[in-house]
Motif scaffolding. Sequence first.
Motif, PDB file in Angstrom:
ATOM      1  N   ILE A 193      35.880  21.857  38.216  1.00 56.21           N
ATOM      2  CA  ILE A 193      36.336  22.635  39.362  1.00 56.21           C
ATOM      3  C   ILE A 193      35.502  22.762  40.819  1.00 56.21           C
ATOM      4  CG2 ILE A 193      38.320  24.261  39.785  1.00 56.21           C
ATOM      5  CD1 ILE A 193      38.412  23.903  36.418  1.00 56.21           C
ATOM      6  N   LEU A 194      36.300  22.709  41.948  1.00 52.21           N
ATOM      7  CA  LEU A 194      35.767  22.553  43.505  1.00 52.21           C
ATOM      8  C   LEU A 194      35.916  24.463  43.088  1.00 52.21           C
ATOM      9  CD1 LEU A 194      36.814  20.112  44.914  1.00 52.21           C
ATOM     10  CD2 LEU A 194      35.242  20.510  44.838  1.00 52.21           C
ATOM     11  N   GLY A 195      35.060  24.250  44.202  1.00 47.27           N
ATOM     12  CA  GLY A 195      34.947  26.208  44.493  1.00 47.27           C
ATOM     13  C   GLY A 195      33.603  26.963  44.177  1.00 47.27           C
ATOM     14  N   MET A 196      33.061  28.246  45.256  1.00 44.61           N
ATOM     15  CA  MET A 196      32.036  28.751  45.283  1.00 44.61           C
ATOM     16  C   MET A 196      32.190  29.545  45.500  1.00 44.61           C
ATOM     17  SD  MET A 196      29.101  25.735  46.502  1.00 44.61           S
ATOM     18  CE  MET A 196      29.180  25.955  48.215  1.00 44.61           C
ATOM     19  N   GLU A 197      32.770  30.291  45.764  1.00 46.48           N
ATOM     20  CA  GLU A 197      33.396  31.769  45.919  1.00 46.48           C
ATOM     21  C   GLU A 197      34.603  32.347  45.458  1.00 46.48           C
ATOM     22  OE1 GLU A 197      32.000  32.979  49.629  1.00 46.48           O
ATOM     23  OE2 GLU A 197      33.192  30.798  50.706  1.00 46.48           O
ATOM     24  N   LEU A 198      35.229  33.255  45.361  1.00 45.93           N
ATOM     25  CA  LEU A 198      36.150  34.062  44.846  1.00 45.93           C
ATOM     26  C   LEU A 198      36.498  35.680  45.033  1.00 45.93           C
ATOM     27  CD1 LEU A 198      36.437  34.910  41.788  1.00 45.93           C
ATOM     28  CD2 LEU A 198      35.647  33.083  40.961  1.00 45.93           C
ATOM     29  N   SER A 199      37.798  35.963  44.843  1.00 48.17           N
ATOM     30  CA  SER A 199      38.097  36.879  44.701  1.00 48.17           C
ATOM     31  C   SER A 199      38.563  37.233  43.776  1.00 48.17           C
ATOM     32  CB  SER A 199      38.411  37.976  46.353  1.00 48.17           C
ATOM     33  OG  SER A 199      39.748  37.422  45.989  1.00 48.17           O
ATOM     34  N   GLY A 200      39.261  38.268  42.745  1.00 47.63           N
ATOM     35  CA  GLY A 200      39.954  38.531  41.251  1.00 47.63           C
ATOM     36  C   GLY A 200      40.016  39.483  40.832  1.00 47.63           C
ATOM     37  N   THR A 201      40.858  39.944  40.017  1.00 47.91           N
ATOM     38  CA  THR A 201      41.118  40.046  38.338  1.00 47.91           C
ATOM     39  C   THR A 201      40.002  40.439  37.915  1.00 47.91           C
ATOM     40  OG1 THR A 201      42.622  41.339  40.005  1.00 47.91           O
ATOM     41  CG2 THR A 201      42.414  42.356  37.618  1.00 47.91           C
TER      42      THR A 201
END
Length: 334
Positions: free
Chosen positions: A66-74
């Motif tokens: 799954i793509l993506g190397m940075e995130l924000s969340g809970t």
Amino acid sequence: MSVPEFMLAIDPDAPGGPEVLVPVERPVPVPGEDDVLIRVAAAGVNRPEVMQRRGLYPPPPGAPSILGMELSGTIVALGAHVPEEMLGQQVCALVSGGAYAQYAVAPFGQCLAVPQALTMIEAAAIPETLFTVWTNLFERAYAVEGDWLLVHGGTSGIGTMAISLGRLFGLTIIATAGSDEKCDAARRLGAAEAVNYKTEDFVERVKDITGGRGVDIVLDMIGGDYVARNLACLAEDGRHVSIAVQRGAEATVPLWEIMRRRLTMTGSTLRPRSTAFKSLVADELTRTVWPFVSEGKLKPVIDSVFPFADAAGAHRRMEGGEHIGKIVIEIAAA
């Protein structure tokens, strides 16, 4: 907190254009002992993800497809070694993959608390560029107050972070960009000067701006034939740091000049580094940079925000090259 068994994620079966970025159903990942499961609010978009989508940059061993190397969340679930009080906390995190999804696993050590000064969109746009700029500019190039810095691509995510972070630590920044409008934007962001590399010779302009001395550091994401030109921009004892190779991974360099002027060439890639290393960087950022973030003195420059269903649009925006700052995909409301 209840966690579903399945989620939507961007996980293309084969390389291709932006049109392959379609949400599909995948199992919700399970955190390991030192991990947390995050309900993702937003994910930053980075050039390596564009390369991965094209089939040019495979994820490191063990990383999600799954793509993506940075995130924000809970944080909604914890590994056995993570303190219970972290449940429900809002964080942003650097990950080796998996951010373009409704849920993602992150090593707890690579998470940073989201302060009130940041929105979740802004928080998602910080980790990749901050980790990259900090480790290369301050740990590898030993940047100190008073240094002059030349940063190419001054209006990119990396470039805007280098300008913002550099100013906080007393650097004077010269940026390059591909249009007069982007040069104006770089100056507004805090660059002392900006050079349109399409209409001016940046080597000559750097010499003019610095009174013939040159800069102390070049942060280079271009590579190829830029490397020798970058070295010509350096002052004596200058440091050249390579972080990407957009114009090629091979370069011819003037060894005698490196010896005569005592120049240093170094560089690094962040994604393959160990969780232990990235966790140490996160600890250092918490101490040295996060106070500025908490006070609202350091924020990412947000170019645009795309809905999860239009991740393709986010990649098209990046490939178009007109963006100033970070592109973000909003996965869900925080």
